[in-house]
Design a protein around this motif. Structure first.
Motif, PDB file in Angstrom:
ATOM      1  N   THR A 107       8.689  10.023  12.646  1.00 22.56           N
ATOM      2  CA  THR A 107       9.204   8.662  12.840  1.00 22.56           C
ATOM      3  C   THR A 107       9.074   7.814  11.576  1.00 22.56           C
ATOM      4  O   THR A 107       9.365   6.620  11.592  1.00 22.56           O
ATOM      5  N   GLU A 108       8.630   8.432  10.499  1.00 25.52           N
ATOM      6  CA  GLU A 108       8.433   7.704   9.250  1.00 25.52           C
ATOM      7  C   GLU A 108       9.606   7.983   8.307  1.00 25.52           C
ATOM      8  O   GLU A 108      10.121   9.084   8.249  1.00 25.52           O
ATOM      9  N   GLN A 109       9.982   6.991   7.570  1.00 31.52           N
ATOM     10  CA  GLN A 109      11.093   7.133   6.649  1.00 31.52           C
ATOM     11  C   GLN A 109      10.824   6.328   5.387  1.00 31.52           C
ATOM     12  O   GLN A 109      10.368   5.180   5.459  1.00 31.52           O
ATOM     13  N   ILE A 110      11.059   6.943   4.234  1.00 27.84           N
ATOM     14  CA  ILE A 110      10.894   6.230   2.970  1.00 27.84           C
ATOM     15  C   ILE A 110      12.218   5.535   2.655  1.00 27.84           C
ATOM     16  O   ILE A 110      13.249   6.194   2.476  1.00 27.84           O
ATOM     17  N   MET A 111      12.177   4.220   2.603  1.00 23.82           N
ATOM     18  CA  MET A 111      13.379   3.477   2.241  1.00 23.82           C
ATOM     19  C   MET A 111      13.573   3.576   0.728  1.00 23.82           C
ATOM     20  O   MET A 111      12.639   3.395  -0.042  1.00 23.82           O
ATOM     21  N   MET A 112      14.779   3.892   0.314  1.00 26.25           N
ATOM     22  CA  MET A 112      15.102   4.087  -1.105  1.00 26.25           C
ATOM     23  C   MET A 112      14.127   5.063  -1.784  1.00 26.25           C
ATOM     24  O   MET A 112      13.390   4.697  -2.692  1.00 26.25           O
ATOM     25  N   PRO A 113      14.097   6.313  -1.310  1.00 29.44           N
ATOM     26  CA  PRO A 113      13.137   7.287  -1.853  1.00 29.44           C
ATOM     27  C   PRO A 113      13.287   7.511  -3.351  1.00 29.44           C
ATOM     28  O   PRO A 113      12.308   7.818  -4.039  1.00 29.44           O
TER      29      PRO A 113
ATOM     30  N   LYS B 160      13.570   5.439  -5.587  1.00 32.41           N
ATOM     31  CA  LYS B 160      12.740   4.455  -6.288  1.00 32.41           C
ATOM     32  C   LYS B 160      11.382   5.043  -6.658  1.00 32.41           C
ATOM     33  O   LYS B 160      10.777   4.658  -7.665  1.00 32.41           O
ATOM     34  N   TYR B 161      10.938   6.012  -5.866  1.00 37.43           N
ATOM     35  CA  TYR B 161       9.625   6.623  -6.097  1.00 37.43           C
ATOM     36  C   TYR B 161       9.729   8.036  -6.669  1.00 37.43           C
ATOM     37  O   TYR B 161       8.729   8.726  -6.809  1.00 37.43           O
ATOM     38  N   GLY B 162      10.959   8.457  -6.982  1.00 36.56           N
ATOM     39  CA  GLY B 162      11.142   9.768  -7.589  1.00 36.56           C
ATOM     40  C   GLY B 162      11.431  10.887  -6.610  1.00 36.56           C
ATOM     41  O   GLY B 162      11.268  12.066  -6.933  1.00 36.56           O
ATOM     42  N   PHE B 163      11.873  10.536  -5.400  1.00 37.05           N
ATOM     43  CA  PHE B 163      12.159  11.543  -4.376  1.00 37.05           C
ATOM     44  C   PHE B 163      13.641  11.557  -4.014  1.00 37.05           C
ATOM     45  O   PHE B 163      14.336  10.556  -4.134  1.00 37.05           O
ATOM     46  N   ILE B 164      14.074  12.699  -3.533  1.00 34.81           N
ATOM     47  CA  ILE B 164      15.377  12.800  -2.902  1.00 34.81           C
ATOM     48  C   ILE B 164      15.149  13.205  -1.452  1.00 34.81           C
ATOM     49  O   ILE B 164      14.327  14.069  -1.163  1.00 34.81           O
ATOM     50  N   SER B 165      15.855  12.557  -0.535  1.00 33.15           N
ATOM     51  CA  SER B 165      15.667  12.831   0.889  1.00 33.15           C
ATOM     52  C   SER B 165      16.373  14.129   1.264  1.00 33.15           C
ATOM     53  O   SER B 165      17.563  14.299   1.001  1.00 33.15           O
ATOM     54  N   ARG B 166      15.654  15.038   1.893  1.00 39.28           N
ATOM     55  CA  ARG B 166      16.239  16.285   2.389  1.00 39.28           C
ATOM     56  C   ARG B 166      16.567  16.160   3.878  1.00 39.28           C
ATOM     57  O   ARG B 166      17.585  16.605   4.342  1.00 39.28           O
TER      58      ARG B 166
ATOM     59  N   ALA C 192       0.828  -1.202   0.000  1.00 40.86           N
ATOM     60  CA  ALA C 192       0.000   0.000   0.000  1.00 40.86           C
ATOM     61  C   ALA C 192       0.869   1.261   0.000  1.00 40.86           C
ATOM     62  O   ALA C 192       0.560   2.245  -0.676  1.00 40.86           O
ATOM     63  N   LYS C 193       1.966   1.228   0.753  1.00 40.93           N
ATOM     64  CA  LYS C 193       2.877   2.377   0.790  1.00 40.93           C
ATOM     65  C   LYS C 193       3.430   2.673  -0.603  1.00 40.93           C
ATOM     66  O   LYS C 193       3.504   3.839  -1.014  1.00 40.93           O
ATOM     67  N   GLU C 194       3.850   1.636  -1.310  1.00 39.54           N
ATOM     68  CA  GLU C 194       4.408   1.830  -2.649  1.00 39.54           C
ATOM     69  C   GLU C 194       3.387   2.526  -3.555  1.00 39.54           C
ATOM     70  O   GLU C 194       3.742   3.448  -4.306  1.00 39.54           O
ATOM     71  N   LYS C 195       2.157   2.079  -3.488  1.00 38.74           N
ATOM     72  CA  LYS C 195       1.094   2.693  -4.283  1.00 38.74           C
ATOM     73  C   LYS C 195       0.924   4.169  -3.921  1.00 38.74           C
ATOM     74  O   LYS C 195       0.820   5.042  -4.801  1.00 38.74           O
ATOM     75  N   LEU C 196       0.949   4.464  -2.626  1.00 39.36           N
ATOM     76  CA  LEU C 196       0.733   5.841  -2.172  1.00 39.36           C
ATOM     77  C   LEU C 196       1.907   6.756  -2.523  1.00 39.36           C
ATOM     78  O   LEU C 196       1.702   7.899  -2.925  1.00 39.36           O
TER      79      LEU C 196
ATOM     80  N   ILE D 278      11.863  14.671  -7.557  1.00 41.55           N
ATOM     81  CA  ILE D 278      12.818  14.792  -8.649  1.00 41.55           C
ATOM     82  C   ILE D 278      12.026  14.804  -9.943  1.00 41.55           C
ATOM     83  O   ILE D 278      11.271  13.857 -10.217  1.00 41.55           O
ATOM     84  N   VAL D 279      12.142  15.863 -10.699  1.00 46.04           N
ATOM     85  CA  VAL D 279      11.368  15.966 -11.937  1.00 46.04           C
ATOM     86  C   VAL D 279      11.758  14.826 -12.881  1.00 46.04           C
ATOM     87  O   VAL D 279      12.949  14.598 -13.161  1.00 46.04           O
ATOM     88  N   GLY D 280      10.768  14.082 -13.334  1.00 47.22           N
ATOM     89  CA  GLY D 280      11.034  12.943 -14.218  1.00 47.22           C
ATOM     90  C   GLY D 280      11.563  11.731 -13.484  1.00 47.22           C
ATOM     91  O   GLY D 280      12.029  10.777 -14.111  1.00 47.22           O
ATOM     92  N   GLY D 281      11.431  11.732 -12.137  1.00 44.12           N
ATOM     93  CA  GLY D 281      12.045  10.653 -11.351  1.00 44.12           C
ATOM     94  C   GLY D 281      11.197   9.415 -11.184  1.00 44.12           C
ATOM     95  O   GLY D 281      11.701   8.374 -10.785  1.00 44.12           O
ATOM     96  N   ASN D 282       9.902   9.514 -11.413  1.00 44.54           N
ATOM     97  CA  ASN D 282       9.022   8.367 -11.165  1.00 44.54           C
ATOM     98  C   ASN D 282       8.531   7.810 -12.501  1.00 44.54           C
ATOM     99  O   ASN D 282       7.500   8.211 -13.022  1.00 44.54           O
TER     100      ASN D 282
END
Length: 260
Positions: free
Chosen positions: A233-239, A241-247, A210-214, A255-259
């Motif tokens: 307390t939440e963390q996206i593992m391998m962000p 993979k979903y088009g994000f960069i962790s700040r 469900a997280k992957e879908k969201l 990330i534009v064009g990342g997903n």
């Protein structure tokens, strides 16, 4: 009837797919609620839910876990005030913000108060959503206890609330700054082109599938270089993979064009 069969019937009854939630946690909550209502089986409790709108509302409110408070996790609000909002407003004249699991309204109203303090409320539009219609109705009414506003600075209380007996009523100027709507995050289409999306303390209840879908849906809801803000307390593992960069560990930039 076992738990899996019960989840199938609940999906038919109210279009909520309990299989998206972590089974151990959700089953424990539901079993507790069933016993509290004097039932010993899923069958008899399901019959009651079908017959009684009041019990169905209680069930929906219980499983959607409406826990909220103003300026919850103050350190996160400092990050919003000192880093994220100034950065976003430096790039755009107006901001679109979405509080995606707003419960009874504390988070979006906190956003309004913060933006007003920063002199930016006229340059922002805010929508707030939840799956629980009853929680949204409480948000629109905007009546809170003294305990509920404990994290609100005194000057903000004076500027944004009216004291009535032991309660605090949020002023109309704050209410009018938020557009509340029902959105089932897992089933409904998302709004688009939002600069800041908050989804705090929600993902912890969902399965990995469900997280992957969201994450993919939230990526598509963001504007270019928009910010996705999760719980402390939440963390996206391998962000990536979903088009994000962790700040930082609790907020991520698109990330534009990342997903793909």
């Amino acid at each position: 009837m076992n738990y899996d069969e019960f989840t199938v019937e609940i999906k038919k009854l109210c279009d909520i797919d309990l299989s998206n939630y972590k089974e151990k946690q959700m089953k424990r909550r539901i079993d507790s609620l069933i016993k509290r209502n004097g039932h010993e089986s899923y069958d008899s409790y399901l019959t009651q839910l079908k017959k009684s709108e009041q019990h169905l509302k209680e069930f929906l409110g219980y499983i959607t876990i409406n826990v909220s408070e103003f300026f919850r996790n103050p350190a996160q609000w400092q990050i919003l005030e000192q880093e994220i909002i100034p950065e976003l407003i430096s790039r755009k004249n107006t901001l679109k913000i979405w509080s995606s699991a707003c419960s009874t309204g504390e988070e979006p109203y906190s956003l309004v108060m913060l933006l007003d303090k920063m002199g930016l409320i006229s340059r922002a539009s805010i929508i707030a959503s939840d799956i629980d219609e009853e929680a949204l109705e409480q948000a629109r009414i905007g009546i809170y206890t003294s305990k509920g506003i404990a994290n609100v600075p005194e000057e903000m209380v004076k500027a944004n609330f009216i004291k009535e007996n032991d309660n605090y009523v949020i002023k109309d100027k704050v209410k009018k700054a938020v557009d509340f709507k029902i959105i089932n995050l897992l089933e409904d289409p998302f709004p688009s082109n939002y600069d800041l999306v908050l989804c705090r303390n929600v993902m912890i209840y969902f399965t990995e599938k469900a997280k992957e879908k969201l994450y993919k849906k939230f990526y598509n809801a963001l504007s270019d270089n928009g910010i996705f803000f999760v719980g402390s307390t939440e963390q996206i593992m391998m962000p990536q993979k979903y088009g994000f960069i962790s700040r930082k560990h609790f907020f991520y930039q698109k990330i534009v064009g990342g997903n793909k």
